[in-house]
Design a protein around this motif. Structure first.
Motif, PDB file in Angstrom:
ATOM      1  N   PRO A 195       0.668  -1.172   0.376  1.00 28.00           N
ATOM      2  CA  PRO A 195       0.410   0.164   0.061  1.00 28.00           C
ATOM      3  C   PRO A 195       0.935   1.020  -0.006  1.00 28.00           C
ATOM      4  O   PRO A 195       2.193   1.260   0.103  1.00 28.00           O
ATOM      5  N   THR A 196       0.611   2.856  -0.030  1.00 25.96           N
ATOM      6  CA  THR A 196       0.813   3.696  -0.064  1.00 25.96           C
ATOM      7  C   THR A 196       1.017   3.839   1.615  1.00 25.96           C
ATOM      8  O   THR A 196      -0.086   3.481   1.942  1.00 25.96           O
ATOM      9  N   TYR A 197       2.355   4.692   1.541  1.00 27.48           N
ATOM     10  CA  TYR A 197       2.425   5.281   3.262  1.00 27.48           C
ATOM     11  C   TYR A 197       3.588   5.978   3.408  1.00 27.48           C
ATOM     12  O   TYR A 197       4.428   5.482   2.200  1.00 27.48           O
ATOM     13  N   GLN A 198       3.387   6.450   4.520  1.00 29.45           N
ATOM     14  CA  GLN A 198       4.900   7.727   4.930  1.00 29.45           C
ATOM     15  C   GLN A 198       5.200   7.377   5.502  1.00 29.45           C
ATOM     16  O   GLN A 198       5.209   6.403   6.824  1.00 29.45           O
ATOM     17  N   HIS A 199       6.943   7.315   5.689  1.00 33.68           N
ATOM     18  CA  HIS A 199       7.544   6.486   6.260  1.00 33.68           C
ATOM     19  C   HIS A 199       7.774   7.919   7.450  1.00 33.68           C
ATOM     20  O   HIS A 199       7.000   8.271   7.656  1.00 33.68           O
ATOM     21  N   SER A 200       8.209   6.436   8.395  1.00 33.73           N
ATOM     22  CA  SER A 200       8.343   7.526  10.113  1.00 33.73           C
ATOM     23  C   SER A 200       9.378   8.328   9.611  1.00 33.73           C
ATOM     24  O   SER A 200      10.148   8.415   9.165  1.00 33.73           O
ATOM     25  N   ASN A 201       9.964   8.666  11.186  1.00 33.82           N
ATOM     26  CA  ASN A 201      10.545  10.404  10.690  1.00 33.82           C
ATOM     27  C   ASN A 201      11.099  11.427   9.452  1.00 33.82           C
ATOM     28  O   ASN A 201      11.627  11.731   9.215  1.00 33.82           O
ATOM     29  N   THR A 202       9.694  11.485   9.293  1.00 36.53           N
ATOM     30  CA  THR A 202       9.707  11.950   8.011  1.00 36.53           C
ATOM     31  C   THR A 202       8.467  12.658   8.273  1.00 36.53           C
ATOM     32  O   THR A 202       8.207  12.563   9.454  1.00 36.53           O
ATOM     33  N   ARG A 203       8.750  14.509   8.049  1.00 36.59           N
ATOM     34  CA  ARG A 203       8.173  15.546   8.069  1.00 36.59           C
ATOM     35  C   ARG A 203       6.288  15.450   7.360  1.00 36.59           C
ATOM     36  O   ARG A 203       6.300  14.584   6.253  1.00 36.59           O
ATOM     37  N   TYR A 204       5.028  15.554   8.178  1.00 41.89           N
ATOM     38  CA  TYR A 204       3.710  14.784   7.393  1.00 41.89           C
ATOM     39  C   TYR A 204       2.849  15.972   7.902  1.00 41.89           C
ATOM     40  O   TYR A 204       3.436  16.831   8.912  1.00 41.89           O
ATOM     41  N   TYR A 205       2.277  17.029   7.150  1.00 38.56           N
ATOM     42  CA  TYR A 205       1.116  18.086   7.252  1.00 38.56           C
ATOM     43  C   TYR A 205       0.197  17.578   7.089  1.00 38.56           C
ATOM     44  O   TYR A 205      -0.460  17.162   6.434  1.00 38.56           O
ATOM     45  N   PRO A 206      -0.304  17.217   8.081  1.00 36.66           N
ATOM     46  CA  PRO A 206      -1.945  16.904   8.985  1.00 36.66           C
ATOM     47  C   PRO A 206      -2.709  17.576   8.782  1.00 36.66           C
ATOM     48  O   PRO A 206      -2.884  18.954   8.343  1.00 36.66           O
ATOM     49  N   GLU A 207      -3.902  16.984   8.089  1.00 33.62           N
ATOM     50  CA  GLU A 207      -5.249  17.875   8.093  1.00 33.62           C
ATOM     51  C   GLU A 207      -6.383  17.434   9.266  1.00 33.62           C
ATOM     52  O   GLU A 207      -7.001  17.479   8.496  1.00 33.62           O
ATOM     53  N   ASN A 208      -6.430  17.842  10.242  1.00 30.58           N
ATOM     54  CA  ASN A 208      -7.572  17.407  11.667  1.00 30.58           C
ATOM     55  C   ASN A 208      -7.646  15.800  10.890  1.00 30.58           C
ATOM     56  O   ASN A 208      -9.125  15.734  10.840  1.00 30.58           O
ATOM     57  N   ASP A 209      -6.069  15.049  10.472  1.00 26.88           N
ATOM     58  CA  ASP A 209      -6.724  13.474  10.104  1.00 26.88           C
ATOM     59  C   ASP A 209      -6.027  12.114  10.924  1.00 26.88           C
ATOM     60  O   ASP A 209      -5.973  12.499  11.833  1.00 26.88           O
ATOM     61  N   THR A 210      -6.273  11.704  10.228  1.00 24.76           N
ATOM     62  CA  THR A 210      -5.831  10.220  11.831  1.00 24.76           C
ATOM     63  C   THR A 210      -4.931   8.958  10.477  1.00 24.76           C
ATOM     64  O   THR A 210      -5.280   9.829   9.116  1.00 24.76           O
ATOM     65  N   LEU A 211      -3.668   8.808  10.739  1.00 27.68           N
ATOM     66  CA  LEU A 211      -2.865   7.516  10.359  1.00 27.68           C
ATOM     67  C   LEU A 211      -3.013   6.114  10.382  1.00 27.68           C
ATOM     68  O   LEU A 211      -3.577   6.017  11.955  1.00 27.68           O
ATOM     69  N   TRP A 212      -3.246   5.654  10.302  1.00 29.52           N
ATOM     70  CA  TRP A 212      -3.126   4.087  10.860  1.00 29.52           C
ATOM     71  C   TRP A 212      -1.251   3.288  10.607  1.00 29.52           C
ATOM     72  O   TRP A 212      -0.835   3.385   9.382  1.00 29.52           O
TER      73      TRP A 212
END
Length: 416
Positions: A195-212
């Motif tokens: 699946p598509t996912y974002q790695h740890s220790n990287t910068r993420y720009y939230p949108e008042n959302d949820t990540l699993w």
């Protein structure tokens, strides 16, 4: 009396050519901004009928406070019209001539909220006016948060320090036979395509959302990973096993630094040939590109440099002495300019650490991913009628692994 002081962000785009602008020193921009500029005539000059347009997108919902242009004209003639469009709707219009242009021509002043895109179009109506720069004063959107889930359980909520600053995603420990891979915007149970996912220790720009949290099945228990202990040359990953940052050296030197990323034995960009010379010296080569990994002064460089080796049990640390001072090859250094992690030389004496060489022998792989490791998967070790070993995974689909080959069988049972 209480005074509320609001610090605005400012971006000034200086015209460089008929199709390019540059950000003036000290300017701040939304993290994902896209910028384009075009002039139908020449750089910033506009004759009657010519158009110059600056287009900005991916602004992230900023509040525009003021828009101004630095302009000039011929000595006694020149005129034009400026139109400001935000989110595809016209926000302001201004007519200028050779008498009214200056270094600060205000087009808009106020508060326009939720701006994701902007276009500033200048049309010449009389020869000639000139546009030298565009300045946008704005305030970022309000800080946003993201809820982190492990399975069905929320484990943490991360909040931006200020709007559009982003958050650094954490690393989670592996589960029994499940290797943590990263963070997904969508929740899923067992799937067989990565699946598509974002790695740890990287910068993420939230949108008042949820990540699993995303996990991948490993046939070898993650706690059983083996580390080089004997100083034997071979292909390894150079890793930091700190429980808060399970990272691996990645790629080749760029601008005196190297990348580090979540350790992933399947990523050959993290594979390095370690050639030991005796017990206390080694050379490092990036396997996919055959690039030597060394140093030039205190900067990382694509150079065959001798590394001294600190070795104690399953700990291996590469280091060198430069100018009478010791430097170690460390993975989770922080860049003060953008708070991103990198790998490079760190002023320190060699000694016990989390550093080690992880073998790249890949375990037998069942390519299953999930956000719910607590549900498990059914794995059976069996032999066929000819005595060949097989692995069967039962979870809405059956995968048979036989002598390194993977077969997919529809249904829940394997016919004997």
């Amino acid at each position: 009396m209480n005074l509320l002081i609001i610090l605005l962000s400012v971006m000034t785009w200086t015209v460089e050519s008929k199709n390019a602008v540059s950000l003036a020193e000290g300017g701040t921009v939304p993290y994902d901004i896209e910028v384009s500029y075009a002039n139908t005539y020449n750089k910033g000059q506009l004759r009657a009928g010519d158009v110059a347009a600056l287009t900005l997108s991916n602004l992230g919902g900023i509040t525009v406070e003021r828009v101004s242009l630095a302009m000039r004209a011929n000595a006694s003639k020149g005129a034009g019209t400026i139109v400001l469009v935000c989110n595809d709707a016209q926000l302001a219009q201004k007519t200028v001539n050779w008498q009214s242009v200056s270094a600060d021509v205000e087009v808009f002043s106020g508060q326009q909220h939720g701006v994701d895109s902007m276009a500033i179009r200048v049309t010449g109506t009389e020869n000639s006016i000139y546009v030298d720069a565009f300045t946008i004063e704005y305030s970022p959107r309000a800080p946003m948060s993201v809820v982190l889930m492990r399975g069905s359980t929320p484990i943490e909520t991360l909040m931006e320090e200020h709007g559009m600053s982003g958050v650094i995603l954490p690393w989670l420990e592996d589960e029994d036979h499940w290797r943590f891979r990263g963070w997904s915007k969508t929740e899923f149970w067992t799937v067989y395509d990565e699946p598509t996912y974002q790695h740890s220790n990287t910068r993420y720009y939230p949108e008042n959302d949820t990540l699993w949290a995303v996990y991948q099945w490993e046939e070898v228990n993650t706690s059983e990973r083996t580390y080089e202990e004997a100083g034997v040359s071979g292909v390894y990953m150079y890793v930091n096993r700190n429980k808060d940052a399970y990272l691996a050296l990645t790629g080749v030197p760029v601008s005196g630094k190297m990348a580090c990323a979540e350790a992933n034995v399947y990523d050959d960009n993290q594979h390095y040939m370690i050639s030991f010379v005796g017990t206390d010296t080694a050379y490092i080569t990036h396997v996919p590109t055959s690039t030597p990994i060394g140093y030039n002064g205190t900067q990382m460089a694509a150079k065959a440099s001798p590394w001294r080796v600190y070795h104690e049990g399953d700990q291996t640390l590469f280091w060198t002495t430069i100018g009478g001072k010791n430097y170690v090859l460390w993975l989770n250094l922080m860049d003060s300019s953008d708070s991103e992690q990198y790998a490079g030389l760190f002023r320190a004496d060699p000694g016990p650490s989390y550093m080690g060489l992880l073998g790249t022998m890949m375990p037998t792989e069942i390519y299953a991913f999930t956000c719910h490791p607590e549900t498990g998967v059914g794995i059976e070790s069996v032999q066929d009628s000819e005595g060949r070993n097989q692995k069967i995974l039962r979870n809405g689909q059956v995968l048979i692994l036989r002598q390194g080959e993977t077969y997919t069988v529809t249904g829940l049972k394997v016919k004997e």
